[in-house]
Design a protein around this motif. Structure first.
Motif, PDB file in Angstrom:
ATOM      1  N   ILE A  20       0.843  -1.190   0.000  1.00 13.51           N
ATOM      2  CA  ILE A  20       0.000   0.000   0.000  1.00 13.51           C
ATOM      3  C   ILE A  20       0.879   1.239   0.000  1.00 13.51           C
ATOM      4  N   GLY A  21       0.637   2.107  -0.973  1.00 15.27           N
ATOM      5  CA  GLY A  21       1.280   3.414  -1.002  1.00 15.27           C
ATOM      6  C   GLY A  21       0.261   4.430  -0.530  1.00 15.27           C
ATOM      7  N   HIS A  22       0.576   5.133   0.503  1.00 11.71           N
ATOM      8  CA  HIS A  22      -0.360   6.071   1.127  1.00 11.71           C
ATOM      9  C   HIS A  22       0.202   7.478   0.941  1.00 11.71           C
ATOM     10  N   LEU A  42      -5.510   2.161  10.144  1.00 14.18           N
ATOM     11  CA  LEU A  42      -5.313   0.986   9.290  1.00 14.18           C
ATOM     12  C   LEU A  42      -4.003   1.068   8.503  1.00 14.18           C
ATOM     13  N   LEU A  43      -3.548   2.288   8.240  1.00 12.69           N
ATOM     14  CA  LEU A  43      -2.372   2.503   7.397  1.00 12.69           C
ATOM     15  C   LEU A  43      -1.104   2.808   8.194  1.00 12.69           C
ATOM     16  N   ILE A  49       3.116   9.668   2.162  1.00 13.71           N
ATOM     17  CA  ILE A  49       4.028  10.496   1.395  1.00 13.71           C
ATOM     18  C   ILE A  49       3.279  11.809   1.198  1.00 13.71           C
ATOM     19  N   ASP A  50       3.743  12.872   1.818  1.00 14.47           N
ATOM     20  CA  ASP A  50       3.041  14.156   1.734  1.00 14.47           C
ATOM     21  C   ASP A  50       3.541  14.934   0.527  1.00 14.47           C
ATOM     22  N   ARG A  51       2.688  15.031  -0.479  1.00 11.82           N
ATOM     23  CA  ARG A  51       3.050  15.700  -1.730  1.00 11.82           C
ATOM     24  C   ARG A  51       2.706  17.181  -1.657  1.00 11.82           C
ATOM     25  N   LEU A  74      -0.707  -2.166 -10.833  1.00  8.43           N
ATOM     26  CA  LEU A  74      -1.102  -1.319  -9.718  1.00  8.43           C
ATOM     27  C   LEU A  74      -2.615  -1.281  -9.579  1.00  8.43           C
ATOM     28  N   VAL A  75      -3.064  -1.200  -8.354  1.00 11.46           N
ATOM     29  CA  VAL A  75      -4.451  -0.885  -8.047  1.00 11.46           C
ATOM     30  C   VAL A  75      -4.394   0.487  -7.404  1.00 11.46           C
ATOM     31  N   LEU A  76      -5.035   1.458  -8.024  1.00  9.08           N
ATOM     32  CA  LEU A  76      -4.958   2.834  -7.545  1.00  9.08           C
ATOM     33  C   LEU A  76      -6.318   3.290  -7.028  1.00  9.08           C
TER      34      LEU A  76
END
Length: 103
Positions: A20-22, A42-43, A49-51, A74-76
């Motif tokens: 999971i990419g958060h 949950l994460l 990653i604060d963009r 990927l599942v986005l």
């Protein structure tokens, strides 16, 4: 309803063992709110990653996280898929080249 669906999606991804990419946008600058507590709990193994841009594909840290996941597909998921994912993912030749060449 969006939060309930997001919680369900994260739970399913974790059950399936998917990486999971958060990410968030402008939380550290104070311009946006952090991830909802229900999701953040949950994460916790996937710090956000604060963009600084809505376009995740323009963020170096986010781009680095994609091949680091070690997956070819990927599942986005996003709050606003038309802004955060779809336009850049499907229409950007540069992203397709970068992603396919990095795996």
């Amino acid at each position: 309803m969006v939060l309930k669906n997001s919680v369900s999606t994260v739970k399913l991804a974790k059950t399936l063992g998917l990486p999971i990419g958060h990410s968030t946008v402008n939380v550290s600058s104070g311009r946006s709110k952090p991830t909802a507590p229900e999701l953040a709990d949950l994460l916790e193994e996937s710090p956000p990653i604060d963009r600084i841009t809505l376009n995740a594909w323009e963020d170096a840290d986010f781009l680095a996280a994609v091949p680091a996941a070690g997956r070819r597909k990927l599942v986005l998921c996003a709050l606003w898929t038309e802004m955060c994912i779809a336009c850049k993912c499907f229409f950007s030749e540069r992203i397709q080249q970068n992603f396919s060449s990095s795996l």
